[in-house]
Write an enzyme that holds these catalytic residues in place. Structure first.
Site, PDB file in Angstrom:
ATOM      1  N   LYS A 134       0.759  -1.052  -0.017  1.00 38.68           N
ATOM      2  CA  LYS A 134      -0.262  -0.311  -0.313  1.00 38.68           C
ATOM      3  C   LYS A 134       0.816   1.060   0.115  1.00 38.68           C
ATOM      4  O   LYS A 134       0.388   2.518  -0.132  1.00 38.68           O
ATOM      5  CB  LYS A 134      -0.844  -0.047   1.285  1.00 38.68           C
ATOM      6  N   SER A 167      -8.477   0.387   7.512  1.00 33.11           N
ATOM      7  CA  SER A 167      -8.423  -1.271   8.122  1.00 33.11           C
ATOM      8  C   SER A 167      -7.404  -1.207   8.877  1.00 33.11           C
ATOM      9  O   SER A 167      -6.616  -2.067   9.475  1.00 33.11           O
ATOM     10  CB  SER A 167      -9.823  -2.239   7.824  1.00 33.11           C
ATOM     11  N   GLU A 187     -10.431 -13.999  -2.957  1.00 35.73           N
ATOM     12  CA  GLU A 187     -11.183 -12.677  -2.033  1.00 35.73           C
ATOM     13  C   GLU A 187     -11.126 -14.270  -0.665  1.00 35.73           C
ATOM     14  O   GLU A 187     -11.068 -15.355  -1.584  1.00 35.73           O
ATOM     15  CB  GLU A 187     -11.784 -12.027  -2.212  1.00 35.73           C
ATOM     16  N   GLY A 213     -16.618 -13.005   1.584  1.00 39.10           N
ATOM     17  CA  GLY A 213     -16.439 -11.810   1.222  1.00 39.10           C
ATOM     18  C   GLY A 213     -17.088 -11.941  -0.060  1.00 39.10           C
ATOM     19  O   GLY A 213     -15.141 -11.491  -0.255  1.00 39.10           O
ATOM     20  N   ASP A 262     -17.469 -10.352  -2.215  1.00 39.36           N
ATOM     21  CA  ASP A 262     -18.527  -9.992  -3.639  1.00 39.36           C
ATOM     22  C   ASP A 262     -17.643  -9.313  -4.955  1.00 39.36           C
ATOM     23  O   ASP A 262     -18.064  -9.120  -5.745  1.00 39.36           O
ATOM     24  CB  ASP A 262     -18.381  -7.935  -2.853  1.00 39.36           C
ATOM     25  N   SER A 314       0.720 -10.091  -0.320  1.00 44.33           N
ATOM     26  CA  SER A 314       0.038  -8.301  -0.164  1.00 44.33           C
ATOM     27  C   SER A 314       1.123  -7.364   0.795  1.00 44.33           C
ATOM     28  O   SER A 314       1.730  -6.779   0.725  1.00 44.33           O
ATOM     29  CB  SER A 314      -0.489  -8.543  -0.090  1.00 44.33           C
TER      30      SER A 314
END
Ligand SMILES: *Cc1c(COP(=O)(O)O)cnc(C)c1O
Length: 321
Positions: free
Chosen positions: A56, A81, A207, A211, A213, A307
């Site tokens: 990130k 988060s 994922e 979750g 989605d 990650s």
């Protein structure tokens, strides 16, 4: 404010130039045990060794590097988060500007402490009751700060794409690429790089089972919203993809699959025991999918994005016990 154009591979190249000498060029590791178990040739891009412990930093630093004088004066604001919070706090410090971060009250202790340690101002909220995007937008407006969201921003996506650019620069073309998926900043940026540098590569998003989605969104052809999933993969506990990220994912990502929390723990153990590296649960998503044969990889050259590595030590001990 005018909407920015959709990110392209040229934006990834621009981000790579801005990150040169600032972000770490993280190592690409291999494991003969992992290769034996999967029958593939697997290259792990280890962003757990990135500054602040996750990819990130790439997107956050790239986004802040685009600020003009007025934006720099008011500072940057975000909601996260955890890892994006640390990334913004560190990038803001490097740029000499103020950072305010809206974080869930139950964010991992290590992430809150690190964010404050980088000099970020932390404001907490209840992630099961309040909407972080609304809180973020309201604060940004009141304080005149620039909001840099964790994934749905062209400069963030372009920055995240530099990890896979480095990976393919080092390994050459890949047959398949597995990338973890939360809101899709990393997956969309990675897909831009893979499409440009290794066009025959199949890009797969992974994922948490709790979750899915992203999987639902790809199947339906529109962004699907879900309730906040309860999973140990806290970095991928997002409730929906973004508009920028979904547009790229829809075009360049072949499929999205899921793994369970138990499979994440098994993979964390593998990383610790066999490769001697600490990977946080979310960071294990892509590797867990390959290790568990969710998609066949036999005989393929496979890239796996690891990650991040930020996990509370007591929790890590619990997972590894
Ligand atoms: C944020 C994060 C992800 C998910 O990234 P998105 O860009 O939101 O899809 C995965 N792993 C780690 C360690 C993260 O911090």
């Amino acid at each position: 404010m005018q909407a920015l154009p959709a990110p392209t591979f040229d934006d990834v190249l621009d981000a790579a130039a801005r990150l040169e000498g600032v972000a770490h060029r993280t190592p690409v590791l291999t494991s003969s045990t992992f290769d034996e178990r999967t029958g593939a040739s697997v290259f792990f891009k280890c962003e757990n060794f990135q500054r602040m412990g996750a990819f990130k930093f790439r997107g956050a630093y790239n986004a802040i590097s685009h600020f003009d004088a007025e934006q720099r004066k008011a500072g940057v604001l975000t909601y996260s988060s955890g890892n994006h919070a640390q990334a913004i706090a560190l990038s803001a410090r490097l740029a000499g500007i103020h950072a305010t971060i809206v974080m869930p009250h139950d964010a991992p202790e290590a992430k809150v402490a690190a964010t404050k340690g980088y000099g970020g101002e932390v404001i907490t909220y209840d992630r099961y009751k309040e909407n972080r995007e609304e809180i973020g937008r309201r604060l940004a407006e009141e304080r005149g700060m620039t909001l840099i969201p964790p994934y749905d921003h062209p400069h963030v996506i372009a920055g995240q794409g530099t990890a896979v650019k480095e990976l393919v620069d080092e390994t050459g073309p890949l047959d398949m690429l597995f990338v973890c998926l939360g809101g899709g900043g990393l997956l969309s940026g990675s897909a831009l790089s893979a499409a440009a540098l290794s066009p025959a590569c199949t890009v797969i998003g992974i994922e948490p089972e709790a979750g899915n989605d992203g999987q639902q969104s790809l199947a339906r052809g529109e962004i699907v919203h879900i309730d906040t999933p309860r999973t140990i993969a806290d970095g991928a506990a997002s409730t929906h993809l973004g508009h920028y990220t979904f547009a790229v994912i829809r075009q360049l990502v072949a499929r999205i699959e899921t793994v369970s929390d138990a499979q994440l723990i098994e993979t964390m153990r593998f990383f610790a025991q066999r490769m001697k590296i600490v990977v946080e649960p979310t960071g294990c998503l892509a590797a867990a999918a390959v290790l568990n044969g969710i998609v066949p990889v036999k005989g393929k050259r496979v890239g796996v994005l690891v990650s991040g590595g930020n996990v509370d030590l007591p929790k890590l001990a619990q997972y590894l016990a």
